[in-house]
Design a protein around this motif. Structure first.
Motif, PDB file in Angstrom:
ATOM      1  N   LEU A 170       0.823  -1.214   0.000  1.00 43.97           N
ATOM      2  CA  LEU A 170       0.000   0.000   0.000  1.00 43.97           C
ATOM      3  C   LEU A 170       0.859   1.267   0.000  1.00 43.97           C
ATOM      4  CD1 LEU A 170      -2.663  -1.067   2.629  1.00 43.97           C
ATOM      5  CD2 LEU A 170      -2.587  -1.479   0.169  1.00 43.97           C
ATOM      6  N   ASP A 171       0.297   2.319  -0.532  1.00 47.72           N
ATOM      7  CA  ASP A 171       1.002   3.588  -0.483  1.00 47.72           C
ATOM      8  C   ASP A 171       0.898   4.179   0.919  1.00 47.72           C
ATOM      9  OD1 ASP A 171      -1.513   5.630  -0.650  1.00 47.72           O
ATOM     10  OD2 ASP A 171      -1.828   3.809  -1.820  1.00 47.72           O
ATOM     11  N   VAL A 172       1.757   5.138   1.196  1.00 44.58           N
ATOM     12  CA  VAL A 172       1.869   5.654   2.554  1.00 44.58           C
ATOM     13  C   VAL A 172       0.535   6.156   3.082  1.00 44.58           C
ATOM     14  CG1 VAL A 172       3.079   7.259   4.022  1.00 44.58           C
ATOM     15  CG2 VAL A 172       4.195   6.333   2.018  1.00 44.58           C
ATOM     16  N   GLU A 173      -0.149   6.893   2.261  1.00 44.92           N
ATOM     17  CA  GLU A 173      -1.439   7.468   2.627  1.00 44.92           C
ATOM     18  C   GLU A 173      -2.365   6.373   3.150  1.00 44.92           C
ATOM     19  OE1 GLU A 173      -3.694  11.231   1.719  1.00 44.92           O
ATOM     20  OE2 GLU A 173      -1.668  10.612   2.241  1.00 44.92           O
ATOM     21  N   LEU A 174      -2.525   5.368   2.295  1.00 49.00           N
ATOM     22  CA  LEU A 174      -3.446   4.289   2.601  1.00 49.00           C
ATOM     23  C   LEU A 174      -2.933   3.481   3.778  1.00 49.00           C
ATOM     24  CD1 LEU A 174      -6.019   3.251   1.434  1.00 49.00           C
ATOM     25  CD2 LEU A 174      -4.701   1.783  -0.073  1.00 49.00           C
ATOM     26  N   ARG A 175      -1.620   3.375   3.850  1.00 43.76           N
ATOM     27  CA  ARG A 175      -1.044   2.591   4.921  1.00 43.76           C
ATOM     28  C   ARG A 175      -1.369   3.228   6.259  1.00 43.76           C
ATOM     29  NH1 ARG A 175       5.185   1.104   4.441  1.00 43.76           N
ATOM     30  NH2 ARG A 175       4.475   1.007   2.286  1.00 43.76           N
ATOM     31  N   ARG A 179      -3.378   1.458   9.152  1.00 42.69           N
ATOM     32  CA  ARG A 179      -2.817   1.339  10.488  1.00 42.69           C
ATOM     33  C   ARG A 179      -3.844   1.753  11.514  1.00 42.69           C
ATOM     34  NH1 ARG A 179       3.030   4.258  10.897  1.00 42.69           N
ATOM     35  NH2 ARG A 179       4.109   3.138   9.248  1.00 42.69           N
TER      36      ARG A 179
ATOM     37  N   SER D  36      -2.465   3.017  -4.505  1.00 45.29           N
ATOM     38  CA  SER D  36      -2.848   1.692  -4.971  1.00 45.29           C
ATOM     39  C   SER D  36      -3.972   1.784  -5.998  1.00 45.29           C
ATOM     40  CB  SER D  36      -3.307   0.887  -3.758  1.00 45.29           C
ATOM     41  OG  SER D  36      -3.927  -0.288  -4.164  1.00 45.29           O
ATOM     42  N   HIS D 198       4.986   3.087  -4.508  1.00 47.54           N
ATOM     43  CA  HIS D 198       3.925   3.828  -3.828  1.00 47.54           C
ATOM     44  C   HIS D 198       4.508   4.535  -2.621  1.00 47.54           C
ATOM     45  CE1 HIS D 198       3.559  -0.373  -2.151  1.00 47.54           C
ATOM     46  NE2 HIS D 198       4.053   0.332  -1.151  1.00 47.54           N
ATOM     47  N   PHE D 239      -0.469  13.750  -1.198  1.00 47.47           N
ATOM     48  CA  PHE D 239       0.130  12.433  -1.337  1.00 47.47           C
ATOM     49  C   PHE D 239       1.636  12.478  -1.133  1.00 47.47           C
ATOM     50  CE2 PHE D 239       1.655   8.687  -3.562  1.00 47.47           C
ATOM     51  CZ  PHE D 239       0.818   7.725  -3.018  1.00 47.47           C
ATOM     52  N   GLN D 305       1.358   8.321  16.960  1.00 49.65           N
ATOM     53  CA  GLN D 305       2.139   7.171  16.526  1.00 49.65           C
ATOM     54  C   GLN D 305       3.615   7.454  16.746  1.00 49.65           C
ATOM     55  OE1 GLN D 305       0.864   6.334  12.454  1.00 49.65           O
ATOM     56  NE2 GLN D 305      -0.477   4.795  13.360  1.00 49.65           N
TER      57      GLN D 305
END
Ligand SMILES: Nc1ncnc2c1ncn2[C@@H]1O[C@H](COP(=O)(O)OP(=O)(O)OP(=O)(O)O)[C@@H](O)[C@H]1O
Ligand SMILES: Nc1ncnc2c1ncn2[C@@H]1O[C@H](COP(=O)(O)OP(=O)(O)OP(=O)(O)O)[C@@H](O)[C@H]1O
Ligand SMILES: [Mg+2]
Ligand SMILES: [Mg+2]
Lengths: 358, 322, 580, 358
Positions: A170-175, A179, D36, D198, D239, D305
């Motif tokens: 996944l890309d950072v955003e989605l990651r 999370r 993604s 990504h 992004f 985090q």
């Protein structure tokens, strides 16, 4: 509670895990962190019950779940699993994957059709796949597949959630999004989560407890902060904190680098194991870097990598390569530039702390 | 035979016999069925179970049943006497002198009564009338230069009847093994069975074939361009004998069945079905000769039995494997 | 993304008796093996025993006698040449055909697939008859060759070459059936990776596609091998005139011989034949040992090879020419014969009639009864084999140990024996399964069920096993972690993924039973006649016109069934795979 | 030189790429970055020649390599490719994979056996797989597989190297290593590299030029620094820089946030497109965060985090969620804490710069 006792796993003559001891409490969020090939997936598969350990045993809730003679099969373990290779079923749609888990998992077997449909929708929304609910795996991108695997695993809210690099595609955003979802699932259900990752940022951010593995052995088990600030072994220092390990001599509460005897560095909580080996870990952001030759440790820039808010340099210092992170706002250096390194401000603060607290 | 418990109570039926008879035969299915139907009309209390297959299969089946401990067959009817000689030697046949056998020439009845011929099947020559204008009258046509590569015969290795013919013909003074050697030299085609001989000749692949008579006659009747010839030297004849297995569990019904086959009624049925009857005084069907019209080549049956393996082996050698 | 046998080997430990203790697992394993042994091997062992047995004493006399004969060695030599030649031909044809159907963009694939099966379902004596006519002195080939310049002569089918040719043509559909799905399941990106590495299409085919298709080719090849070995019809028809004897025909000749030693000799020859069959199985294992299989993606029916319009047409034309000549010509020959009044009359209108059909279906009650018997037998046998064969294949897949290999050999042997010999074995075994006790199985239709299952189970097992090899273990693992166990896991995950492979095997079993001839001709009893028996009996009594009429109807029915199957599979793809 | 002109690609009715225009110069290192499912793999597959575009065309070295009617097959393109799914050949050992590429690739076809063996060894050493040379893919871990795919692609030193997330399964340590290897290969061979990722860190660190994609369209093509500091669109700002986009009004050279009209923020190089939409991008590290309510923008901590040297907070500000990164050395905040946000020091510096330079 899961109790892994002295577990060893061999593939033929190759030992993938050796004498692993771990305890995972109910509701605990454990990350397994380690480099490629260190045995993370192997450990997870043993937890899932896909194979028997070669030696040692795994207890779950007090009963032996696996030893080299017996094995409680996965379907009886009340678990959910995200596979590193996704393991999607080519003949089922995205929605059907989630529905399947709801239908069969002990936790949700008795759910009515309507509740189930609602839950499928919820879960798909959570992972951002609702518009793709009717697609087949062959029609998804890599990251979308991974999210299906995730949705399937969490749908039934299992007691133990095993995740094998669930966010790597996944890309950072989605990651970040995922999370948070995983954390909130964790809070909601109080499931134990075992989360395999090779990304120390992920491990530090999410877990209550991080298990660092290397070459089939456990290097350190600790909370994220302890791990980062007080690595127990050289490997952990390098892998988690990307530390530069400086050789020298520990004298009372301070450290004298071997090659730069004029320096005196304070004890920022360095562990005995490292002290006894005459090492001082310096994290990349602890360095202060100055252009040209000056008063300190001299070196030459080898690589520079722009990272947006930071620049990462690799600096050749005599015959060693050290890593230095600086803010991108500072003046930029080029490969070949001569520089001087010294322990930066943030370190100086820490330098004081032990003197006060310890 | 499985339901043989009832057999003892020969009682209340019109004919007095009851029970089941297992009938193993190599007759064509339709013929066997007609025979059984006619018999059951007379003996409605008797159930006849037919197993029909090639002579070789039937024999193997009985041998295997024997090996496994229990022969199921009660009545056996297969191509030639030699087969029965074999079973007789192994003491598997019941000795029964049917009253009906008196009307049959002694040479077709086993002196010990273990088997009796049921019809006469001569082996002659079938000719394709499209290819051949002048009908031959001698076996020599098969060895003649003019028919080179245009002749066909069934293999003695597959067909019991052909094996019988082989033994008989090689024991004739003016034929002997030279005859077969000449057949080989004349590039005769060898097929598995009589059926293939007929097909070959009827379709014109070959012009002449060695064949059992009734097949050729029947084909001619149906319109195939073939004709049957009985060579003047004489013809070997097989008799499709019938016999009762020694361990039969329904002796009464079996005997009744054998009697029926040999009776006038049974023989007429055979004639209607297109075979030369063995009982004297009954007409042969159209296109076939009756027994007294043909010149039968004979040989001692018990000798044939002993010689059969050797003959087949020698045949194999004459026609040598490639 | 990839798996192979070793990986399975490791997971096997957990299976199939995972929650049972180590010791018990072994007990179950041995019990299962014993069962397989009793059902599949014991009948054959009776035969083997015969070969060592003379007048109540153990002896090697039969062996020394048989092996001393020169003809035995010649027969063995012929057999080996015939079997290897025809198996190679079948593998070549089957693989090429499967590759074209799976990979190349040609139109009308579904119909082609149907025609590929024709040579397999048309009784081999009909095919042989058609081909001998095709090549005979008055046939079209000779006419064509005469018309062409040069002194060309039509090849003589009554020869070793002819036998190999006919066997290869009859059995290539086996290889095709097992291979086509494997081809389709090779992930496209593996080929793309080869292409970006610079490999040409040909190199990719040789180094990647063929090795990956090996499980299918080897499985199909093994069955073709066994089928060639036990085939009786073709070597008998073509070999008799040429005096070529192979083991299957030689055994027949021996078994029908008289005298007390006939069976023993046949038994010795059968043992030799069984040894050759084992050899084939071993070769197959060797081939498969190194093979590694890809994870299932779903099978990919999209073509991967596009041709220019001209070439495409040319290829389509050649395929159709081949299919028509191998499938349709024999079929038409057969159908034509079935309408003719008598052999040898010219094929003109006044000589045509439905009289043969009328006899077969109206006068003779046996034919329709046989048809219904055979259909029942085929359905039931297919169902039993589907369940048992798939279960066995699963164990073989999960458990690579010696036991499962043993079991595989046990169930292979009954298929490798010539039908007649196998039928004799069944009589030995089932007339009195326990000496002195005759349960009446023999003499009823039950013996046919048992015989068919025993003989054809291997077909299903190979089909299912090949299908299993195409599935990544993680598919199943994912189902189990989702809580699915036992039957649910099978129904929802494994079976849908396996289906195309399973159906292939089941189809084979069904067709084989429907047209089975040699075994039935010894084992049927009145009331349980089968299609094969009826055809055989017509044939033997010289009524081949009846048998052609009956066969034509059967083949037509199978073709219709095939069309229905195509429809079904189309629907299945639409429904289950959304017909991508 | 590769010239992608107005390329569109549809899967059935779904448009995966739409009107994509890109030029890649010889020897250029281009990264394709995007979330993604945005079409990265699709674009790469078109470049490799696995499929035809639905519309538009691709020129390579002046000749048309792909249009909707013709297609130059991959084996004639002198390329190397790392697959997202690895695409390893199950029947070949690790060494055989590399050997295969050397054997067949136009660049190395004529290599002698000895040279080839030496090269295989070199390449495997480079990716750290030498000890596993004789293993089969099924015996490798996820990261090891990915390295095999990488080794195979680079072995023959192709003119164009296409990489689909070649480092996603690797741990940070190894990823750094591999990045350096790829960069040094790039320098040595002067190959054009197209690198799908990504991970914006990766894209920024390695590429000469980054293509940001979203939903099948190109958002921005620019050098890493420009991209990071001067995003063209909202998507890129979020992004790549994880920017918080603040709504407000641009007045001359400064920005007045809508809801905090007492603030005045300088122009740090904000692009016209954003200005015209009344947006101001604030990167997470630009915020200064103070405990309690104070003089500035008030909010509440939602998530925290821990990331080793940094802590990432998600802060609820009215009905928006903003991201704030702070150094881990600063005092730690807990979810629920009330905080005040203001534009931090590094931003103030930038605030001045445009006044001087622009
Ligand atoms: N089937 C196998 N046979 C032999 N060795 C194996 C097998 N499967 C894995 N290994 C080896 O065991 C070790 C551990 O593998 P594992 O898959 O657990 O690694 P991992 O920590 O998950 O790595 P990654 O992050 O790359 O996925 C690796 O060195 C791998 O090569
Ligand atoms: N065969 C297909 N049929 C239909 N849609 C497809 C197909 N392949 C891909 N797609 C869709 O096209 C879009 C782009 O896919 P692509 O694989 O290029 O994404 P990506 O950018 O590589 O994503 P990721 O980072 O997750 O790998 C996705 O939304 C995907 O669902
Ligand atoms: Mg792993
Ligand atoms: Mg992708």
């Amino acid at each position: 509670m899961i109790n892994i006792q002295q577990v060893t796993k061999k593939y033929g003559s190759f030992t993938a895990l050796e004498g692993v001891d771990v305890t995972i409490d109910r509701g605990e969020f454990v990350a397994i962190l380690g480099p490629s090939g260190c045995g993370k997936t192997t450990l997870l598969k043993l937890l899932a019950g896909f194979m028997k350990p070669t030696d040692g045993q795994i207890e779950m809730d007090g009963a032996v779940a696996a030893s080299h003679r017996r094995l409680l099969p996965p379907e009886k373990r009340n678990i959910g699993m995200v596979f590193q290779s996704f393991a999607l079923w080519p003949h089922m749609t995205v929605a059907a994957h989630v529905e399947f888990a709801l239908h069969h998992h002990t936790n949700s077997k008795k759910m009515g059709k309507k509740d189930r449909d609602a839950r499928v929708k919820d879960v798909l929304q959570m992972v951002g796949l609702e518009p793709l609910a009717q697609r087949y795996p062959a029609e998804l991108s890599g990251g979308q597949k991974q999210r299906v695997s995730l949705a399937r695993a969490i749908a039934a809210l299992p007691n133990v959630l095993l995740m094998d690099e669930p966010l790597s595609a996944l890309d950072v955003e989605l990651r970040m999004e995922m999370r948070k979802e995983i954390q909130s699932i964790h809070r909601q259900t109080n499931a134990s989560i075992v989360f395999v990752t090779h990304d120390q940022g992920e491990a530090l951010a999410m877990a209550d407890k991080v298990i660092v593995m290397n070459k089939g052995r456990i290097e350190q088990i600790a909370s994220p902060e302890i791990l980062y600030t007080q690595p127990e072994t050289e490997f952990v220092a390098q892998f988690v904190g990307k530390c530069n390990l400086i050789k020298g001599v520990w004298k009372d509460d301070h450290f004298v680098p071997e090659k730069y005897p004029w320096e005196r560095w304070g004890d920022s909580g360095v562990r005995k194991t490292l002290k006894s080996r005459g090492l001082y870990p310096v994290r990349p952001e602890q360095w202060k870097i100055d252009r040209g030759e000056g008063n300190g440790i001299m070196g030459r820039i080898l690589f520079a990598q722009y990272q947006g808010k930071e620049v990462h340099y690799t600096v050749q210092v005599e015959n060693e390569k050290w890593t230095v992170h600086t803010s991108a706002d500072e003046s930029r250096l080029q490969p070949g530039d001569h520089v001087t390194l010294s322990l930066g401000v943030s370190n100086k603060q820490e330098e004081l702390q032990p003197a006060i607290s310890g | 035979a499985c339901s043989g418990e009832e057999e003892a109570s020969a009682g209340d039926g019109g004919s007095g016999v009851t029970g089941t008879v297992d009938f193993y035969t190599s007759q064509p299915d339709a013929d066997a069925q007609a025979l059984v139907d006619a018999f059951q009309e007379k003996h409605p209390e008797v159930e006849v179970e037919v197993f029909r297959s090639g002579t070789e299969e039937v024999v193997s089946k009985i041998q295997a049943e024997n090996e496994a401990g229990d022969i199921q067959a009660d009545v056996l009817l297969v191509a030639d006497a030699v087969t029965f000689e074999n079973f007789k030697e192994e003491d598997m046949l019941l000795s029964y002198e049917s009253p009906e056998a008196e009307a049959i020439a002694a040479s077709f009845v086993d002196p010990d009564g273990t088997y009796t011929g049921t019809k006469v099947m001569a082996t002659g020559i079938v000719v394709n009338t499209n290819e051949v204008d002048e009908l031959p009258d001698s076996w020599n046509i098969l060895t003649d230069e003019s028919s080179k590569g245009k002749t066909v015969m069934p293999s003695p290795l597959y067909s019991g009847a052909a094996a019988y013919n082989l033994s008989v013909l090689t024991r004739q003074e003016d034929m002997g093994w030279e005859f077969y050697e000449q057949l080989k030299a004349n590039e005769i085609m060898i097929t598995q069975g009589n059926g293939a001989v007929l097909e070959g000749v009827a379709m014109g692949e070959q012009s002449y074939g060695m064949i059992v008579d009734y097949l050729a006659a029947r084909a001619a009747k149906e319109g195939s361009p073939v004709e049957l010839v009985y060579p003047s030297e004489g013809v070997p004849v097989i008799t499709e004998p019938v016999g009762i297995m020694k361990n039969t569990d329904n002796e009464e019904a079996s005997k009744a069945f054998v009697d029926f086959i040999l009776s006038e009624e049974g023989q007429k049925l055979a004639s209607e079905l297109g075979y030369t009857p063995i009982r004297e005084g009954i007409e042969a069907p159209e296109g076939l000769k009756t027994l007294d019209e043909m010149n039968v080549l004979e040989a001692e049956t018990s000798e044939l039995l002993k010689a059969r393996e050797a003959d087949k082996q020698q045949f194999g050698e004459v026609f040598g494997q490639e | 993304m990839i798996t192979n046998q070793p990986i399975l080997e490791r997971r096997e430990k957990a299976w199939p008796f995972s929650s049972v203790s180590f010791k018990k697992k072994h007990v179950y394993g041995w019990l299962g093996l014993l069962f397989v042994f009793l059902v599949f091997m014991l009948p054959v062992l009776r035969l083997v025993w015969l070969s060592f047995h003379q007048e109540g004493a153990l002896t090697f006399a039969h062996y020394t006698e048989v092996l001393r004969e020169r003809s035995t060695w010649q027969t063995i030599q012929h057999t080996v040449v015939m079997v290897f030649g025809s198996t190679l031909l079948a593998m070549l044809l089957g693989t090429v055909m499967a590759w074209i159907i799976a990979y190349v963009h040609v139109s009308g694939k579904r119909i082609m697939q149907l025609f590929i099966f024709l040579p397999f379902i048309i009784p081999s004596y009909i095919t042989t008859l058609a081909w001998t006519q095709f090549f005979s002195g008055s046939g079209p080939v000779t006419a064509l060759l005469e018309w062409l310049p040069g002194q060309l002569e039509a090849p003589n089918l009554y020869s070793m070459g002819g036998i190999i040719f006919m066997l290869g043509l009859s059995h290539y559909p086996l290889v095709y059936l097992f291979t086509v799905n494997v081809f389709r399941k090779i992930p496209r990106d593996l080929e793309e990776a080869a292409a970006t590495s610079g490999a040409s299409r040909k190199q990719t085919l040789r180094k990647l596609v063929l090795p990956l298709a090996l499980p299918g080719i080897a499985s199909g090849g093994l069955l073709a091998f066994l089928s060639n070995l036990d085939n009786f019809g073709i070597p008998a028809f073509l070999g008799t005139p040429a005096n070529i004897r192979v083991l299957s025909t030689h055994i027949y000749e021996q078994a029908i011989g008289f005298g007390p030693t006939a069976f023993s000799k046949a038994a010795v020859l059968s043992v030799i034949l069984g040894t050759i069959a084992l050899g084939g199985t071993l070769i197959q294992w060797l081939l498969l040992r190194k093979s590694r299989v890809t994870e299932t993606v779903t099978s990919d029916p999209e073509p991967r090879f596009f041709l220019s319009t001209f070439r495409k047409r040319l290829l389509e034309f050649s395929i159709w020419a081949f299919l028509l000549v191998t499938g349709l010509v024999p079929f038409i020959t057969m159908a034509a014969l079935s309408f003719i009044k008598a052999y040898g009359v010219p094929f003109t209108l006044e000589n045509l009639s439905f009289k043969n059909y009328a006899y077969v279906f109206l006068t003779d009650s046996k034919a329709t009864a046989a048809l219904s018997n055979s259909l029942q037998l085929a359905f039931v046998t297919m169902s039993i084999c589907l369940a048992a064969g798939t279960a066995l294949a699963y164990m073989r897949y999960k458990n690579k140990g010696g036991m499962s290999r043993m079991a595989e050999i046990f169930i292979t042997i009954p298929y490798a024996l010539p039908g007649t010999v196998f039928a004799l074995c069944m009589i030995f075994m089932w007339m009195q399964p326990v000496p002195g006790w005759n349960p009446g199985i023999y003499g009823s239709i039950w013996i046919l069920f048992i015989a068919y299952v025993t003989r054809f189970l291997i077909l299903q097992m190979r089909g299912s096993y090949t299908a299993f090899l195409q599935i990544d273990p993680s598919m199943e693992e994912a189902a189990r972690t989702s809580g699915a166990k036992g039957w649910v896991k099978w129904r929802t995950i494994l079976l849908p993924l396996l289906l195309p492979g399973l159906v292939g095997g089941a189809l084979l079993v069904f067709l084989m039973v429907l047209t089975e001839l040699t075994v039935s001709s010894l084992l049927w009893s009145s009331g349980s006649e089968t299609v094969g028996v009826v055809i055989f009996n017509y044939e033997q009594s010289g009524y081949s016109t009846y048998s052609t009429a009956f066969s034509s109807v059967i083949v037509l029915a199978i073709l219709l069934g095939g069309l229905l199957f195509l429809l079904f599979s189309k629907l299945w793809e639409r429904k289950v795979l959304k017909g991508k």
